[in-house]
Design a protein around this motif. Sequence first.
Motif, PDB file in Angstrom:
ATOM      1  N   ARG A  15       0.847  -1.189   0.000  1.00 19.58           N
ATOM      2  CA  ARG A  15       0.000   0.000   0.000  1.00 19.58           C
ATOM      3  C   ARG A  15       0.888   1.246   0.000  1.00 19.58           C
ATOM      4  O   ARG A  15       1.828   1.342   0.770  1.00 19.58           O
ATOM      5  CB  ARG A  15      -0.909  -0.015   1.221  1.00 19.58           C
ATOM      6  N   VAL A  16       0.560   2.182  -0.870  1.00 23.41           N
ATOM      7  CA  VAL A  16       1.361   3.394  -1.011  1.00 23.41           C
ATOM      8  C   VAL A  16       0.479   4.608  -0.774  1.00 23.41           C
ATOM      9  O   VAL A  16      -0.738   4.498  -0.648  1.00 23.41           O
ATOM     10  CB  VAL A  16       2.017   3.473  -2.413  1.00 23.41           C
ATOM     11  N   GLY A  17       1.101   5.775  -0.753  1.00 20.92           N
ATOM     12  CA  GLY A  17       0.371   7.013  -0.568  1.00 20.92           C
ATOM     13  C   GLY A  17      -0.563   7.297  -1.735  1.00 20.92           C
ATOM     14  O   GLY A  17      -0.400   6.762  -2.837  1.00 20.92           O
ATOM     15  N   ALA A  18      -1.536   8.164  -1.501  1.00 22.78           N
ATOM     16  CA  ALA A  18      -2.559   8.442  -2.507  1.00 22.78           C
ATOM     17  C   ALA A  18      -1.986   8.956  -3.828  1.00 22.78           C
ATOM     18  O   ALA A  18      -2.414   8.502  -4.892  1.00 22.78           O
ATOM     19  CB  ALA A  18      -3.583   9.418  -1.943  1.00 22.78           C
ATOM     20  N   PRO A  19      -1.018   9.889  -3.832  1.00 19.72           N
ATOM     21  CA  PRO A  19      -0.494  10.352  -5.127  1.00 19.72           C
ATOM     22  C   PRO A  19       0.172   9.237  -5.938  1.00 19.72           C
ATOM     23  O   PRO A  19       0.016   9.169  -7.155  1.00 19.72           O
ATOM     24  CB  PRO A  19       0.530  11.427  -4.745  1.00 19.72           C
ATOM     25  N   LEU A  20       0.889   8.341  -5.265  1.00 18.98           N
ATOM     26  CA  LEU A  20       1.518   7.215  -5.965  1.00 18.98           C
ATOM     27  C   LEU A  20       0.477   6.197  -6.413  1.00 18.98           C
ATOM     28  O   LEU A  20       0.614   5.581  -7.472  1.00 18.98           O
ATOM     29  CB  LEU A  20       2.552   6.547  -5.069  1.00 18.98           C
TER      30      LEU A  20
END
Length: 123
Positions: free
Chosen positions: A72-77
């Motif tokens: 799971r990554v940050g929203a922009p990525l």
Amino acid sequence: MSEGGVRVDVWLWAVRIYKSRSQATAACKAGHVHLASGRAKPAALVRPGDRVEVTGLRHQRILVVKELLSKRVGAPLAVAAYVDESPPPPPREERPAPVAVRERGAGRPTKRDRRRLDRLRGW
């Protein structure tokens, strides 16, 4: 990132379509996730260029995989990992909330009046 592909439930969780991996798995098992081959089982592999259709949310989402993510990554990525081809959501129906009106000086509502008011409010 895996060379062969990533499980569809893991990818949907990693790009933040579902809040938890168990929700993504449950959606796959319920038939809310489709790949080009039809209904997707949770262990089905997605690869770049695959088209993933997700129903069962507020509106249908159509996503084309650009990048494989297994964490799971940050929203922009996460947004950069897919192309969103979803149709625009239907317009929301704007209707005023029901208002209970009682005549001034009518006194305290009876039990029957209160039940009617609760039904009007949706309780």
